[in-house]
Motif scaffolding. Structure first.
Motif, mmCIF file in Angstrom:
data_model
loop_
_atom_site.group_PDB
_atom_site.id
_atom_site.type_symbol
_atom_site.label_atom_id
_atom_site.label_comp_id
_atom_site.label_asym_id
_atom_site.label_seq_id
_atom_site.Cartn_x
_atom_site.Cartn_y
_atom_site.Cartn_z
ATOM 1 N N UNK A 40 0.796 -1.216 0.000
ATOM 2 C CA UNK A 40 0.000 0.000 0.000
ATOM 3 C C UNK A 40 0.831 1.270 0.000
ATOM 4 N N UNK A 41 0.135 2.368 -0.225
ATOM 5 C CA UNK A 41 0.780 3.672 -0.331
ATOM 6 C C UNK A 41 0.900 4.351 1.018
ATOM 7 N N UNK A 42 1.935 5.149 1.176
ATOM 8 C CA UNK A 42 2.080 5.999 2.346
ATOM 9 C C UNK A 42 3.100 7.087 2.043
ATOM 10 N N UNK A 43 3.090 8.117 2.875
ATOM 11 C CA UNK A 43 4.099 9.181 2.827
ATOM 12 C C UNK A 43 5.012 8.994 4.029
ATOM 13 N N UNK A 44 6.302 8.933 3.778
ATOM 14 C CA UNK A 44 7.297 8.835 4.848
ATOM 15 C C UNK A 44 7.886 10.215 5.078
ATOM 16 N N UNK A 45 7.876 10.679 6.326
ATOM 17 C CA UNK A 45 8.297 12.043 6.649
ATOM 18 C C UNK A 45 9.493 12.020 7.590
ATOM 19 N N UNK A 46 10.725 12.211 7.085
ATOM 20 C CA UNK A 46 11.918 12.198 7.932
ATOM 21 C C UNK A 46 12.395 13.596 8.312
ATOM 22 N N UNK A 47 13.245 13.644 9.353
ATOM 23 C CA UNK A 47 13.986 14.874 9.624
ATOM 24 C C UNK A 47 15.122 14.993 8.617
ATOM 25 N N UNK A 48 15.715 16.187 8.515
ATOM 26 C CA UNK A 48 16.668 16.444 7.421
ATOM 27 C C UNK A 48 17.750 17.406 7.891
ATOM 28 N N UNK A 49 18.985 16.914 7.989
ATOM 29 C CA UNK A 49 20.066 17.793 8.433
ATOM 30 C C UNK A 49 21.385 17.570 7.710
ATOM 31 N N UNK A 50 21.432 16.657 6.739
ATOM 32 C CA UNK A 50 22.663 16.400 5.994
ATOM 33 C C UNK A 50 22.314 16.121 4.539
ATOM 34 N N UNK A 51 23.222 16.494 3.645
ATOM 35 C CA UNK A 51 22.985 16.250 2.222
ATOM 36 C C UNK A 51 22.962 14.762 1.893
ATOM 37 N N UNK A 52 23.498 13.930 2.769
ATOM 38 C CA UNK A 52 23.522 12.494 2.508
ATOM 39 C C UNK A 52 22.265 11.793 3.028
ATOM 40 N N UNK A 53 21.386 12.535 3.680
ATOM 41 C CA UNK A 53 20.159 11.955 4.234
ATOM 42 C C UNK A 53 19.372 11.108 3.232
ATOM 43 N N UNK A 54 19.163 11.570 1.982
ATOM 44 C CA UNK A 54 18.361 10.747 1.062
ATOM 45 C C UNK A 54 18.955 9.353 0.829
ATOM 46 N N UNK A 55 20.277 9.251 0.755
ATOM 47 C CA UNK A 55 20.891 7.935 0.575
ATOM 48 C C UNK A 55 20.711 7.073 1.813
ATOM 49 N N UNK A 56 20.799 7.701 2.988
ATOM 50 C CA UNK A 56 20.620 6.963 4.245
ATOM 51 C C UNK A 56 19.187 6.476 4.387
ATOM 52 N N UNK A 57 18.225 7.374 4.181
ATOM 53 C CA UNK A 57 16.817 7.004 4.328
ATOM 54 C C UNK A 57 16.404 6.034 3.216
ATOM 55 N N UNK A 205 -1.607 23.109 10.827
ATOM 56 C CA UNK A 205 -1.841 22.377 12.079
ATOM 57 C C UNK A 205 -1.477 20.898 11.904
ATOM 58 N N UNK A 206 -1.867 20.320 10.781
ATOM 59 C CA UNK A 206 -1.543 18.914 10.527
ATOM 60 C C UNK A 206 -0.039 18.718 10.408
ATOM 61 N N UNK A 207 0.625 19.670 9.760
ATOM 62 C CA UNK A 207 2.085 19.582 9.615
ATOM 63 C C UNK A 207 2.773 19.633 10.963
ATOM 64 N N UNK A 208 2.308 20.504 11.840
ATOM 65 C CA UNK A 208 2.925 20.598 13.162
ATOM 66 C C UNK A 208 2.719 19.308 13.949
ATOM 67 N N UNK A 209 1.589 18.640 13.746
ATOM 68 C CA UNK A 209 1.367 17.342 14.398
ATOM 69 C C UNK A 209 2.429 16.342 13.952
ATOM 70 N N UNK A 210 2.736 16.336 12.659
ATOM 71 C CA UNK A 210 3.779 15.446 12.134
ATOM 72 C C UNK A 210 5.151 15.838 12.682
ATOM 73 N N UNK A 211 5.442 17.139 12.704
ATOM 74 C CA UNK A 211 6.751 17.595 13.181
ATOM 75 C C UNK A 211 6.951 17.240 14.653
ATOM 76 N N UNK A 212 5.883 17.299 15.439
ATOM 77 C CA UNK A 212 5.983 16.921 16.849
ATOM 78 C C UNK A 212 6.351 15.453 16.996
ATOM 79 N N UNK A 213 5.769 14.594 16.158
ATOM 80 C CA UNK A 213 6.076 13.165 16.220
ATOM 81 C C UNK A 213 7.533 12.908 15.853
ATOM 82 N N UNK A 214 8.019 13.560 14.796
ATOM 83 C CA UNK A 214 9.418 13.391 14.380
ATOM 84 C C UNK A 214 10.362 13.885 15.465
#
Length: 246
Positions: A40-57, A205-214
């Motif tokens: 099934x489909x989903x959106x994965x929402x990671x934190x982001x602090x390095x240019x290498x993050x996409x390769x890691x995730x 508001x929905x975005x802040x809910x996601x950011x709080x979880x991350x």
């Protein structure tokens, strides 16, 4: 198991290059990989602090059993060879305003569901500006896509990539081999925001809910208390170039 068609030959070739490279320079440890839906489909929402993050995730998602797809700058699709690889692996072109010019956001949301994609969207839109690398204020692209498509948002936090490639660095520091922890969260409860108009206030508001979880998961990984106030570049006169999701 994910659909057989998800791991296409092009994806397997790409993973055959990226995953061994990341594994050679980092011990990527997955936590709660069972929370990542295998179908099934989903959106994965990671934190982001390095240019290498996409390769890691991307490596973490591949190891967890899914084929990662990203929103990527539309200009990258015009680069010879790279653009061909990105198209072959189903990456999603966006311009600085969101989905690439001429594209229908609702059509993109329908494709997300129809093709059962695992789409990675960085809700911050660019590298965090927070000096201590905590998640900063989020953009609305991740929740907009999820709410339009009616799919879950899975938060993910990772820590350790900054040792491999510090923020804004031009290269990696492969020695000694680094440890990177990646923890997948439970789907964020966005039921309160479904079924109504997706105006800017609702999306924020929905975005802040996601950011709080991350942020909560990142605090647990770091063994540290997140700041009481989220970093907001707009309030500090900072540029937010590089954002993809408006």
């Amino acid at each position: 198991m994910p659909r057989r068609s998800e791991r296409t030959p092009a994806f397997r070739v790409l993973a055959g290059a990226v995953v061994p490279f990341i594994t050679a320079v980092a011990d990527v440890r997955l936590h709660h990989a069972e929370r990542l839906p295998q179908t099934g489909a989903f959106v994965l929402a990671p934190n982001h602090f390095s240019e290498i993050d996409p390769l890691v995730i991307g490596t973490a998602v591949w190891k967890a059993g899914r084929a990662p797809r990203f929103l990527a700058k539309e200009s990258l699709f015009r680069v010879p060879v790279l653009g061909r690889i990105m198209r072959a692996t189903g990456q999603i072109p966006v311009d600085r305003g969101g989905i690439a010019r001429g594209a229908d956001p609702m059509a993109a949301a329908r494709a997300l569901v129809a093709d059962e994609l695992a789409v990675i969207i960085y809700p911050e839109g660019t590298l965090t500006r927070d000096p201590e690398l905590w998640p900063m204020r989020g953009k609305t692209g991740a929740v907009r896509m999820a709410l339009q498509a009616g799919v879950p948002v899975i938060p993910v936090a990772h820590w350790g990539a900054q040792e491999l490639m510090p923020r804004y660095a031009k290269g990696i520091r492969p020695f000694p081999r680094k440890r990177i922890d990646v923890v997948f969260g439970e789907p964020v409860d966005l039921d309160a925001f479904r079924g109504g108009p997706l105006d800017q206030a609702t999306l924020l508001r929905a975005t802040e809910t996601v950011m709080q979880a991350i942020t909560r998961m990142l605090g647990e990984l770091r063994g540290a208390e997140p700041p009481a106030e989220r970093w907001d570049p707009a309030k500090r006169g900072q540029s937010e170039t590089g954002r993809f999701d408006g």
